[in-house]
Enzyme design. Structure first.
Site, PDB file in Angstrom:
ATOM      1  N   GLU A 248       7.473  -1.757   1.571  1.00  0.00           N
ATOM      2  CA  GLU A 248       7.454  -1.085   3.459  1.00  0.00           C
ATOM      3  C   GLU A 248       7.182  -3.119   3.775  1.00  0.00           C
ATOM      4  O   GLU A 248       6.594  -4.080   3.003  1.00  0.00           O
ATOM      5  CB  GLU A 248       5.829  -1.072   3.187  1.00  0.00           C
ATOM      6  N   LYS A 312       7.003   4.217  11.820  1.00  0.00           N
ATOM      7  CA  LYS A 312       6.299   4.326  11.185  1.00  0.00           C
ATOM      8  C   LYS A 312       5.405   5.305  12.282  1.00  0.00           C
ATOM      9  O   LYS A 312       5.333   4.301  13.658  1.00  0.00           O
ATOM     10  CB  LYS A 312       5.501   3.645  10.700  1.00  0.00           C
ATOM     11  N   CYS A 367       3.776   3.797   3.470  1.00  0.00           N
ATOM     12  CA  CYS A 367       2.501   3.292   3.417  1.00  0.00           C
ATOM     13  C   CYS A 367       2.337   4.688   3.317  1.00  0.00           C
ATOM     14  O   CYS A 367       2.868   6.137   2.781  1.00  0.00           O
ATOM     15  CB  CYS A 367       1.963   2.489   4.253  1.00  0.00           C
TER      16      CYS A 367
END
Length: 492
Positions: A248, A312, A367
């Protein structure tokens, strides 16, 4: 006493057989609550709150690191924030324990408590965007109810953990019937592991997972950003694997502001060498719906396809979006870009189309998106193509040398168990790992080391019952039991 037992329950999760060890600890907690002389709902609620506080304070203390050590928030406010979050989450535990007062009998109280626990854990995963971290189900990757996950998911595992932990209380008074019940439940759970719902697809995929091990403080400095970008670019373009994955925000600058030629050079390498590159970056596009400009993005480069982009979707409160009324709190710690634009929940899969091989489809998560099992199951269920593997890209440098990386690794393992799909985890500081479709760790890098995990992985195809139905079966069962419990209580 209950606060200490709650902390012990959280600590047991970090042990090799934590899924087994937590069960007798839970049983001891139920015994402590049940022996309380007051049988009022208020007293039971406070006892449940006490053990929940111990559980979450110990299990989530690492949030202090991100607030104080990384963000520069003062000690008092950082400690208060952790304690308040633990208290909020403990309320769900406290509500679930109220079922202890609601029913009598040999087996039904355990069923009612398990149903109540499932209901409150489900709510904990959806209210205020949800935070189902540290559920009892995730430790079952090393426990007796791991085979339940492909059928009923993590909540199904939770149901049986709570049920048998309660039934242990009856072992002394009703040894034969209780022992037979426990053996049957555990035995049937193990029997479920005989069936598999996914099967291998294509030949092995060679992969390289890059763990840069860059301190989070460097990300906020221009020289640190340039150093990190140079490292990941150089490492990716030296790869010999089919697929190369970086963590990430491996390239911690907005996509449009990268050093000249960065993306072009990476694309040129992918095209000439027939490689597939996947890396984290700051996406830049203005979202008129919320007025935000940046996103937490993954970019995938392929030899002959346009660049793939995944933004995301499930953002971290305070870290990636600011809840209404909490701007003052975010301003108390020094973290730039704390308000990202949210990507759609259902986004295309990343296609890995090797010459002479069947195309593979990877479901990307960034994440803590892999915390939400029901959301991932829905994504797989609604996707036009069937996913063959998960790829999670994470940066847990925010939380230092704590149990946060092992906690998230267990969650990734549970996702593989639920879906029957292998997973790749590329992280900045750890734990970078390859997981099999049964959730077992096939390969990993040590934490806080810079390195490349070079291996191959067998991809799979197919859908488990959990992917098809999600949480509907276990929630339906729990709701039915709660309704029956309510009816029984009214008749008493």
């Amino acid at each position: 006493m209950l606060f200490a037992l709650g902390a012990m329950l959280a600590g047991a999760a970090e042990l090799p057989l934590g899924g087994w060890i937590q069960i007798p600890i839970l049983s001891l907690i139920w015994w402590q609550i049940r022996k309380n002389p007051s049988t009022s709902f208020r007293a039971t609620f406070l006892l449940g709150l006490s053990f929940g506080l111990g559980y979450f304070v110990l299990g989530l203390w690492w949030i202090f690191i991100s607030l104080h050590d990384i963000g520069g928030m003062n000690v008092a406010l950082s400690c208060t924030a952790v304690f308040l979050l633990a208290g909020l989450l403990a309320i769900f535990f406290a509500c679930a324990t109220l079922a202890i007062n609601a029913s009598k009998g040999k087996f039904f109280p355990g069923l009612l408590l398990a149903a109540s626990w499932v209901a409150t854990e489900y709510l904990r995963g959806i209210l205020f965007t949800g935070f189902p971290w540290m559920g009892l189900g995730e430790t079952q990757v090393y426990g007796p109810f791991a085979p339940v996950a492909p059928y009923l998911g993590g909540l199904g595992c939770t149901f049986f953990v709570v049920l048998i932990s309660w039934q242990l209380l009856s072992l002394r008074a009703h040894f034969k019937t209780t022992a037979l019940f426990l053996v049957c439940i555990v035995g049937l759970s193990q029997l479920l592991g005989v069936w598999s719902f996914t099967k291998p697809k294509g030949g092995p995929l060679t992969v390289e997972l890059i763990q840069g091990n860059f301190a989070q403080s460097l990300v906020f400095k221009p020289e640190g950003m340039l150093q990190q970008i140079a490292f990941y670019k150089s490492t990716m373009t030296d790869s010999q694997a089919d697929l190369v994955v970086s963590p990430e925000t491996a390239l911690p600058w907005p996509e449009t502001n990268l050093p000249t030629g960065t993306l072009e050079d990476l694309q040129d390498f992918a095209t000439k060498n027939k490689r597939f590159l996947l890396f984290g970056i700051l996406g830049r596009h203005f979202n008129p719906a919320d007025g935000r400009e940046f996103s937490n993005r993954a970019i995938g480069l392929s030899p002959s396809s346009p660049p793939y982009r995944y933004d995301k979707s499930h953002l971290v409160p305070f870290g990636e979006f600011i809840p209404p009324g909490f701007r003052w709190f975010v301003n108390a710690f020094n973290v730039p870009l704390s308000d990202f634009s949210r990507g759609p929940q259902n986004q295309p899969l990343f296609i890995i189309n090797r010459e002479g091989q069947l195309p593979l489809y990877a479901a990307i998560t960034i994440c803590y998106e892999d915390v939400f099992g029901d959301e991932l199951a829905a994504r797989l269920r609604n996707s036009e193509e069937s996913a063959n593997l998960f790829i999670n890209m994470t940066n847990l440098a925010w939380f230092g040398d704590s149990q946060a990386p092992t906690q998230q690794l267990r969650l990734s393992q549970l996702r593989s168990l639920e879906t029957g799909l292998p997973a790749l985890r590329a992280t900045n500081t750890g734990i970078t790992a390859v997981l099999g479709p049964d959730g077992k760790i096939l390969a990993e890098l040590p934490k806080f080391t810079q390195g490349i995990l070079k291996t191959s992985i067998q991809t799979y195809s197919g859908k488990t019952p959990y992917v098809i139905w999600g949480n509907i079966p276990i929630l339906s069962l729990s709701c039915l039991l709660l309704i029956l419990g309510f009816i029984r209580q009214r008749r008493i």
